[in-house]
Design an enzyme around this catalytic site. Structure first.
Site, mmCIF file in Angstrom:
data_model
loop_
_atom_site.group_PDB
_atom_site.id
_atom_site.type_symbol
_atom_site.label_atom_id
_atom_site.label_comp_id
_atom_site.label_asym_id
_atom_site.label_seq_id
_atom_site.Cartn_x
_atom_site.Cartn_y
_atom_site.Cartn_z
ATOM 1 N N ASP A 9 0.123 1.274 0.307
ATOM 2 C CA ASP A 9 2.052 1.270 0.719
ATOM 3 C C ASP A 9 2.002 -0.348 -0.294
ATOM 4 O OD1 ASP A 9 4.479 0.948 1.115
ATOM 5 O OD2 ASP A 9 3.478 -0.963 3.026
ATOM 6 N N ASP A 11 5.379 -2.370 -0.093
ATOM 7 C CA ASP A 11 6.451 -3.911 0.759
ATOM 8 C C ASP A 11 5.009 -3.797 2.332
ATOM 9 O OD1 ASP A 11 9.031 -4.319 -0.076
ATOM 10 O OD2 ASP A 11 8.794 -1.861 -0.216
ATOM 11 N N SER A 108 5.467 3.688 -1.594
ATOM 12 C CA SER A 108 6.470 2.998 -1.344
ATOM 13 C C SER A 108 7.838 3.555 -0.425
ATOM 14 C CB SER A 108 6.916 1.915 -2.343
ATOM 15 O OG SER A 108 7.104 0.759 -1.686
#
Length: 216
Positions: A9, A11, A108
């Site tokens: 991922d 963030d 993401s």
């Protein structure tokens, strides 16, 4: 056959951006006459661009069409990243370390334009063999779509992938895709206990991501 790929991922795993998203969205909602709620940012973590822009417009009362909301907020975020990409400690090194042993993917919830900006400014754009935003698949996290599609593009079975996630929806997404799951929760936006319990291993940050942690 063991682990064939590591899927990150972005963030909350590679960049400390959730507080930036919260600030930008909160200020935008206030500016547009909406009603920000204490749990708004947590609810949006993992949502695709289409999903969170509709949430701002429909649920929080922003007086703009959802597509305009998305464009405005993304522009504001791009301006933030143009000045500073908030990389988490050890993130670049962790990616490079994993790239020595496995194919890498990125799954993401950020829009593609922001993903490209972050990867370019952090010098990691060449590290990932497959990069995908949830805006490019049917559903955002916690649906498994983005992780399944990244695995497909890497040419590997999802069960032969290790995913690195931080949020409730992200953890549920990677788990639903059938991947080995490493949780790297952020203390300011912690995942639910139920989601954290899905992880095969929990680390304090991506700087702790070693070969042994990835393979178990």
């Amino acid at each position: 056959m063991g682990i064939a790929a590591v899927v990150f991922d972005m963030d909350g795993v590679l960049i400390d951006s959730e507080s930036v998203w919260e600030q930008v969205r909160h200020e935008y909602v206030d500016l547009k006459g909406g009603r920000w709620q204490p749990d708004s940012q947590v609810k949006m973590m993992g949502m695709s661009t289409v999903e969170w822009s509709a949430y701002l417009a429909d649920d929080l009362g922003v007086a703009e069409p959802a597509d305009q909301v998305a464009a405005d907020v993304i522009d504001l975020m791009a301006d933030k990243y143009a000045h500073h990409v908030p990389l988490l400690p050890g993130a670049v090194e962790a990616v490079r370390r994993c790239a020595e042993s496995w194919q890498l993917g990125l799954a993401s919830s950020s829009p593609a334009t922001l993903i490209d900006l972050v990867l370019a400014k952090s010098g990691l754009i060449d590290a990932f063999a497959a990069v995908l935003s949830t805006e490019e698949v049917g559903r955002g996290k916690p649906a498994p779509d983005v992780y399944l599609t990244v695995a497909q593009r890497l040419g590997v079975d999802p069960k032969d992938c290790t995913a690195v996630e931080d949020s409730t929806n992200g953890l549920r997404s990677a788990h639903a895709a059938g991947m080995r799951l490493i949780a790297a929760p952020r203390p300011d936006f912690p995942p639910s206990r139920e989601a954290l319990a899905l992880a095969d291993v929990v680390i304090d940050g991506v700087d702790q991501l070693t070969t042994e942690v990835v393979t178990g």
